[in-house]
Design a protein around this motif. Structure first.
Motif, short mmCIF file in Angstrom:
data_model
loop_
_atom_site.label_atom_id
_atom_site.label_comp_id
_atom_site.label_asym_id
_atom_site.label_seq_id
_atom_site.Cartn_x
_atom_site.Cartn_y
_atom_site.Cartn_z
N GLU A 44 7.32 6.69 -3.33
CA GLU A 44 6.56 7.29 -4.25
C GLU A 44 5.19 7.41 -4.02
OE1 GLU A 44 7.68 8.67 -6.96
OE2 GLU A 44 9.91 8.31 -6.23
N TYR A 47 2.47 3.89 -7.70
CA TYR A 47 3.25 3.16 -8.58
C TYR A 47 2.49 2.54 -9.65
CZ TYR A 47 7.06 3.29 -5.02
OH TYR A 47 8.05 3.93 -4.26
N SER A 51 6.38 2.56 -13.63
CA SER A 51 7.36 3.28 -12.81
C SER A 51 8.22 2.25 -11.94
CB SER A 51 6.57 4.18 -11.82
OG SER A 51 5.81 3.53 -10.97
#
Length: 177
Positions: A44, A47, A51
Motif C-alpha cells: 500500500e 497506511y 487500514s
C-alpha cells in the motif's frame, strides 16, 4: 507452508509474533517513515491505523492460518512493543521470501538481524527448505543485515516488488536444511 503454532519465537532482544490490532498505530507510523517508504516496497502507498487493522483481519490472519503468508511483528522482547515488520510471502511447500523493516525508533539496535534469525528458525521448523530476500542496491543496511543473518548473494536483476513496481534488486538466499 508456515506453521502458526510455532509463534511467538523469541531471542534475547526480539520477539517475532503475529501482528495484532494493538500494533496498528506503530505500524502506520513506521510505514510513513521516508526510509521505509523508499526501501520497504510495501503493498500500500499509505497506511493508517484503520487500514492496518483491516489488513490484519483481511490478509494477515487468513494468510497465517492458511500458511502461505506470515505478516509478523518484530517486537521488543522486554516490552512486546511493535518495533518493525517482517513478512514471509510467496510461500510454497518448500520456499518463502522474506521482507522486513524496522520502525525508526528502533533502528541501529540489531533487531533486524535477530528478527531474520528468528524468521529462519520459523521457516525451517515449518518445513521450508529455503528463504529468499530482495533489496535494492542502494539499501546497504538491508544488505548488511541479510549477510549477517547468513543470507548469500545470488544475483542482481529486475523484478516486481510487493508494491507492484518494477525495480532493480539484489537477490539473496538462505538454505534451511
Amino acid at each position: 507452508m508456515l506453521d502458526a503454532s510455532l509463534l511467538p519465537l523469541e531471542s534475547q532482544s526480539v520477539r517475532l509474533r503475529a501482528i495484532e490490532s494493538d500494533d496498528a498505530i506503530a505500524f502506520a507510523e513506521g510505514a510513513a517513515d521516508p526510509a521505509v517508504r523508499k526501501y520497504g516496497h510495501l503493498p500500500e502507498s499509505e497506511y493508517t491505523p484503520t487500514s492496518v487493522k483491516k489488513m490484519i483481519v483481511r490478509e494477515a490472519v487468513p494468510g497465517l492460518t492458511r500458511g502461505d503468508l506470515g505478516v509478523l511483528a518484530i517486537a521488543d522482547s522486554f516490552t512486546d512493543a511493535f518495533a518493525g515488520s517482517l513478512v514471509i510471502f510467496n510461500v510454497t511447500e518448500l520456499l518463502g521470501e522474506v521482507g522486513f523493516w524496522i520502525h525508526p525508533a528502533y533502528r541501529g539496535s540489531g533487531l533486524s538481524i535477530a528478527a531474520l534469525n528468528l524468521a529462519v528458525r520459523f521457516a525451517r521448523e515449518s518445513g521450508l527448505q529455503e528463504l529468499t530476500a530482495r533489496t535494492v542496491p542502494e539499501n546497504s543496511a538491508s544488505q548488511r543485515a541479510l549477510v549477517r543473518a547468513g543470507f548469500i548473494f545470488r544475483r542482481r536483476g529486475v523484478g516486481v516488488a510487493p508494491s507492484g513496481n518494477a525495480s532493480e534488486f539484489l537477490s539473496y538466499f538462505r538454505a534451511l536444511g
